[in-house]
Enzyme design. Structure first.
Site, PDB file in Angstrom:
ATOM      1  N   GLY A 286       0.831  -1.201   0.000  1.00 39.98           N
ATOM      2  CA  GLY A 286       0.000   0.000   0.000  1.00 39.98           C
ATOM      3  C   GLY A 286       0.862   1.245   0.000  1.00 39.98           C
ATOM      4  N   SER A 287       0.415   2.255   0.709  1.00 40.44           N
ATOM      5  CA  SER A 287       1.054   3.571   0.621  1.00 40.44           C
ATOM      6  C   SER A 287       2.445   3.618   1.209  1.00 40.44           C
ATOM      7  CB  SER A 287       0.175   4.610   1.329  1.00 40.44           C
ATOM      8  OG  SER A 287      -1.107   4.609   0.741  1.00 40.44           O
ATOM      9  N   THR A 288       2.823   2.620   2.010  1.00 39.19           N
ATOM     10  CA  THR A 288       4.193   2.665   2.528  1.00 39.19           C
ATOM     11  C   THR A 288       5.190   2.631   1.371  1.00 39.19           C
ATOM     12  OG1 THR A 288       4.222   0.250   2.757  1.00 39.19           O
ATOM     13  CG2 THR A 288       3.609   1.511   4.704  1.00 39.19           C
TER      14      THR A 288
ATOM     15  N   LYS B 220       5.062   4.354  -1.160  1.00 38.10           N
ATOM     16  CA  LYS B 220       5.241   5.716  -1.700  1.00 38.10           C
ATOM     17  C   LYS B 220       6.596   6.289  -1.311  1.00 38.10           C
ATOM     18  CE  LYS B 220       0.323   6.755  -1.902  1.00 38.10           C
ATOM     19  NZ  LYS B 220      -0.810   7.241  -1.092  1.00 38.10           N
TER      20      LYS B 220
END
Lengths: 496, 501
Positions: free
Chosen positions: B221-223, B225
């Site tokens: 997920g966003s980790t 990013k």
């Protein structure tokens, strides 16, 4: 052949020159070898204690001393009654017997609770019983040496012994299983807490009979023959009694469900026949019969079971012991694992775990010892066995009469074959058949019978090495001259 | 008759020769197989004759051997029960050993070459000197907190993992995989009982025997990013560069629009990179990824440690617990060109991107440690049975340099911003500067999302003291916030108890 290659005077030529032979009794050599063997046995006991008890008790030497005392007694008997007997036989057998007692005592120590180990009496457990049996057996062997001053005298009782052999073999088969069956094999006679294996003694008795009979018939057997396929086959009627004896013993053994003994009798019979007749055809017939019979038993076992099921199972285990490693193949697998764990040098006496092995005191003693003394130790043991066998054959070569040759040769070969059958069995060279390991395995019958065998070999070797001149009596008889009781059987057929 | 007798002698020699050859063949070709056979109880009994060494952390024995009166002289026990199970593993009688018990078996059992001196001494003294002791890097307090917080997480999640490492050294401070298991029944001398316990655990659908912290990969997920942001910073974009955002973004080739987690996140057409990280702006990062290209993203991820499948965590440079490789997956079309739809989704840590919790902690650690990623390890020291001689002391090693110090500094600022005013507020620790990144990853259309948090803590001097990664599987809404809270708690405990170091 190396061991027996020493010039043993050919019987035909011995007469004149044997008086010149240096007659050395070599009894002192026997004594020092015996002492060396006992030192080894004591050292083995001490190592076992050091490994199992973490200390060496002050009494560690006692089993070795007890054995040493009785062996010394036998040595004295030999010194006076069979002064020219082979000096290597007694020390070699004493070493094996002593190590057997030591190893059985080591099993007792391993199974005893740690607190009781140091105070284990020397006559306690299977090791103690084996020690007692050894004492009895050696005394019996000494007695045989005393009674049997000339091995040829045995031939007088050949038919009696033959009959006794058959009875001994048959006895467990006809007795009810409750008396005769142990671990599925009907080989025993149990009276009270006491069990004997008559087959072990039957082996000796039958061999005496074979030797006597074949000496009488050897000429007929080797000369009167029919030629078939380029091989000389003997006439049926000459073979009658021998084949009958052999068939009876084999049939009975099928019913006693013990293939190892059956194989042993068969080998013993074929080899004495071969020695007597010098006909390779006998060996060929024997080998064909044996391998054919084994294969047939395997096929029959697979198809119909019954008395052959046991052999089929054993063959299956032999082909792949790891197919059922926790049940049917357990014993063989554990034996192999013991050998593998032992490696080249072993875990050291007392350092292994022979208790894991089922029947380690009997059939699997060689694997149990192997775990602790390793490949090198086992090789040494095999060499000692080989020494005994070849010494026996050498006595057979050197002795002047045909009966003695057959007797000693047959006995020595039987001993060697037994070692091959059991050691080959536990190391997965051949299918495993229950046999005792001579002089090592626990068991009074086997020990006693084998000591009697050694007594006979000692007697024959004494006769072989005894200087002819000045001996007087029977020993001075011209070489090759048959004893009267052998009804004019020719002693030697000098082959071109 | 002598000729056949001599031949019989030869036959006997041949028979004995066969015996001899066979025994030699056994030793030469079969002995090793037999010795190590599963059916061979001998080696086992011998192994239990000697007291196996302890596995310890922070002065506490986590695995120890007690003398028994049975045939096997020592019973292996794990006083911590399930808390350390995935690190220690277990040493069963018949089953296969695992964890540190397996990796350091030779040293613990005393059969290692390093301990040959002891064995030699035993030969003369007749004693049985025990095996060596293994000292772990784990912080008892951090592990306690990690285990308790994970077990009693506010989302009621049953599966998940947490790992904390020291960013400066790579020493693992805490490692928890949920659900865990009690290793004690597995070490039972009653082999039936041990087998029953093992079968029960093996068949448990939640997989308690798995080490999720090292061995399980999930969409990050966003980790993820942070990886994309690092690539952006190296390609002419700065923290304050305005990047395209918006409430929805549809990649050029695909009709499936990418939206933000909440309509209030970056609806404006352009935001700064800093804000995009702070708010976890999906549309911004999807477009950033497409702009950078798949190769750039993949290469950056690889530089952070993705795709490495041979990393082990134990001694440095030696065998250790195996880890799974994190993957970026396929982002290209069949013709080798970028697939913009896949690239957009991959840039926000979806599609085929998969990451282990260890990898998450290593990313956070590298950022905190000025761009230097240390090789993670669990074994701090090997201590002789007498506890005086040390046979090994870990010397921390840099594994790789994923980003420059400058880029690391920018990433750090952005991650600190996440905790100070973004999605990771719950990770904050009083008196320390905490940075992090949350992640909410879709697992399957009909299942709740995974909640992630990767983060680090800096002390007043800016020295990194702990990096953490927490994942709560299928935690649903609020999962990443709970992960952030737990991550903060673990780091706080690790800071308070540097004992493991």
């Amino acid at each position: 052949m190396t061991v027996a290659a020493t010039p043993a005077p050919s019987p035909a030529t011995t007469g004149g020159e044997s008086g010149v032979r240096l007659a050395r009794s070599r009894r002192n050599a026997e004594l020092s070898l015996l002492l060396l063997a006992m030192v080894l046995v004591a050292a083995y006991g001490a190592t076992v204690e050091a490994n199992l008890l973490d200390t060496v008790t002050p009494d560690f030497w006692m089993p070795a001393a007890a054995l040493g005392a009785v062996f010394l007694g036998l040595h004295l008997v030999i010194r006076f009654l069979a002064p020219f007997a082979d000096p290597a036989l007694l020390p070699a057998v004493a070493l094996l017997n002593g190590l057997g007692v030591g190893f059985l005592r080591r099993i007792d120590l391993g199974e005893a609770a740690p607190v009781d180990r140091e105070s284990l009496a020397i006559f306690a457990g299977i090791g103690g019983r084996q020690l007692a049996w050894t004492l009895a057996s050696v005394i019996l062997a000494a007695g045989l040496l005393a009674i049997m001053r000339d091995h040829r005298s045995v031939s007088r009782y050949a038919y009696t012994l033959g009959l006794a052999g058959i009875v001994l073999v048959m006895l467990p088969a006809v007795l009810p299983s409750s008396i005769s069956e142990i671990n599925g094999a009907k080989l025993w006679i149990r009276i009270g807490g006491f069990s004997i294996q008559p087959g072990e003694f039957a082996k000796l008795a039958l061999l005496v009979f074979f030797a006597y009979y074949l000496v009488r018939k050897r000429e007929v057997l080797s000369l009167a023959s029919r030629r078939f396929l380029g091989i000389d086959f003997p006439r049926g009627r000459d073979l009658g009694p021998v084949v009958v004896v052999w068939l009876i013993s084999l049939l009975v053994l099928v019913f006693e469900k013990d293939l190892g003994t059956s194989l042993l009798y068969f080998g013993m019979f074929v080899v004495t026949l071969y020695i007597a007749t010098e006909r390779v055809s006998w060996l060929l017939i024997g080998l064909v019969l044996f391998f054919g019979g084994a294969y047939l038993a395997y096929v029959l076992g697979e198809m119909v079971g019954g008395p052959f099921a046991n052999f089929y199972l054993r063959a299956e285990i032999w082909l792949d012991p790891f197919a059922d490693p926790t049940d049917k193949g357990y014993q063989l697998v554990q034996g192999l694992l013991a050998l593998g764990t032992g490696g080249l040098f072993g875990a050291g006496p007392g350092g292994g775990q022979p208790e894991i092995l089922p029947e380690v005191q009997n059939d699997f003693i060689f694997a149990g010892i192997g775990e602790e003394i390793g490949l090198f130790g086992l090789s040494a043991l095999l060499v000692v066995y080989l020494l005994i066998v070849e010494r026996g054959l050498r006595a057979a070569l050197a002795v002047r009469d045909s009966f003695g040759k057959l007797l000693a040769g047959g006995l020595a070969f039987t001993l060697g074959l037994q070692v091959f059958v059991i050691v080959g069995g536990i190391s997965k060279l051949i299918p495993l058949t229950g046999q005792t390991t001579p002089f090592l395995s626990a068991g009074g019958s086997s020990l006693m019978a084998n000591w009697l065998l050694i007594a006979v070999l000692l007697r024959v070797s004494d006769g072989a090495r005894r200087p002819v001149t000045g001996g007087g009596g029977k020993a001075a008889r011209p070489a090759g001259g048959p004893p009267e009781q052998l009804h004019g059987a020719p002693t030697e057929v000098i082959k071109p | 008759m002598n000729a056949p007798l001599r031949r019989v002698g030869v036959v006997v020699m041949v028979l004995f020769g066969l015996l001899f050859a066979n025994l030699n063949w056994i030793q030469a070709y079969k002995a090793d197989e037999y010795r190590t056979s599963d059916y061979n109880g001998r080696v086992q009994v011998a192994e239990y004759e000697r007291k196996r060494g302890n596995i310890e952390a922070g002065g506490t024995a986590l695995a120890t051997s007690k003398e028994t009166s049975g045939k096997l002289k020592f019973q292996r026990t794990y006083p911590g029960g399930a808390k350390y199970a995935q690190v220690l593993g277990y040493k069963p009688v018949n089953l296969a050993d695992t964890g540190i018990e397996r990796v350091e078996n030779d040293f613990l059992a005393g059969t290692s070459d390093q301990l040959i001196g002891d064995r030699f001494k035993d030969m003369f003294t007749g004693d049985q000197t025990g095996g060596g002791n293994v000292l772990l890097t784990l912080s008892k307090r951090a592990q306690d907190v990690a285990y308790d917080q994970m077990r009693n997480n506010q989302q009621g999640v049953k599966k998940g993992a947490a790992i904390a490492i020291d960013p400066r050294t790579g020493a693992v401070q805490a490692l928890v995989s949920m659900p865990s298991f009690d290793p004690n029944p597995l070490a039972s001398h009653d082999t039936n009982e041990a087998a029953a316990a093992y079968n029960k655990l093996e068949q448990d659908p939640d997989g308690p025997l798995k080490n999720r912290a090292l061995g399980e990969t999930l969409p990050p997920g966003s980790t993820f990013k942070i990886v994309v942001a690092a690539a952006a910073l190296e390609n002419g974009i700065s923290k304050s560069t305005q990047i395209p955002a918006g409430s929805s973004y549809t990649p050029p080739t695909s009709g499936e629009p990418i939206r933000n987690a909440h309509p209030s996140i970056c609806p404006e057409p352009q935001v700064t990179l800093l804000d995009a990280v702070t708010e976890s702006c999906n549309t911004g990062f999807a477009q950033l990824g497409v702009r950078l290209g798949a190769n750039t993203i993949k290469e950056k991820a690889r530089q952070f440690g993705f795709e490495q499948d041979d990393l082990t965590v134990g001694q440095l440079g030696e065998d250790g617990l195996p880890t799974a490789a994190s993957r970026t997956g396929t982002i290209q079309n069949a013709d080798g060109g970028d697939d913009p739809a896949a690239l957009a989704q991959s840039s926000i840590g979806q599609r085929d991107v998969r990451m282990t919790p260890l990898q998450g902690a290593m990313i956070a650690g590298a950022v905190a440690n000025g761009g230097s990623q240390m090789r993670p390890y669990l074994v701090r020291q090997l201590l002789a049975p007498d506890r005086t001689t040390s046979y090994y002391t870990a010397k921390p090693r840099e594994l790789r340099q994923p980003v420059s110090g400058q880029v690391a500094g920018d990433l750090r600022d952005m991650m600190v911003s996440v905790v100070q005013k973004g999605t990771g507020e719950k990770a904050a620790i009083n008196g320390y500067t905490v940075g992090g990144k949350t992640g909410t990853a879709q697992s399957a259309p009909d299942r709740p999302d995974h909640g992630w948090f990767i983060g680090f803590a800096l002390d007043k001097n800016g020295t990194p003291v702990s990096a953490v990664c927490v994942v709560l599987e299928q935690a649903g809404s609020g999962g990443s916030a709970e992960a952030a809270r737990i991550g903060g708690q673990i780091m706080r405990a690790a800071i308070a108890d540097p004992g493991g170091r």
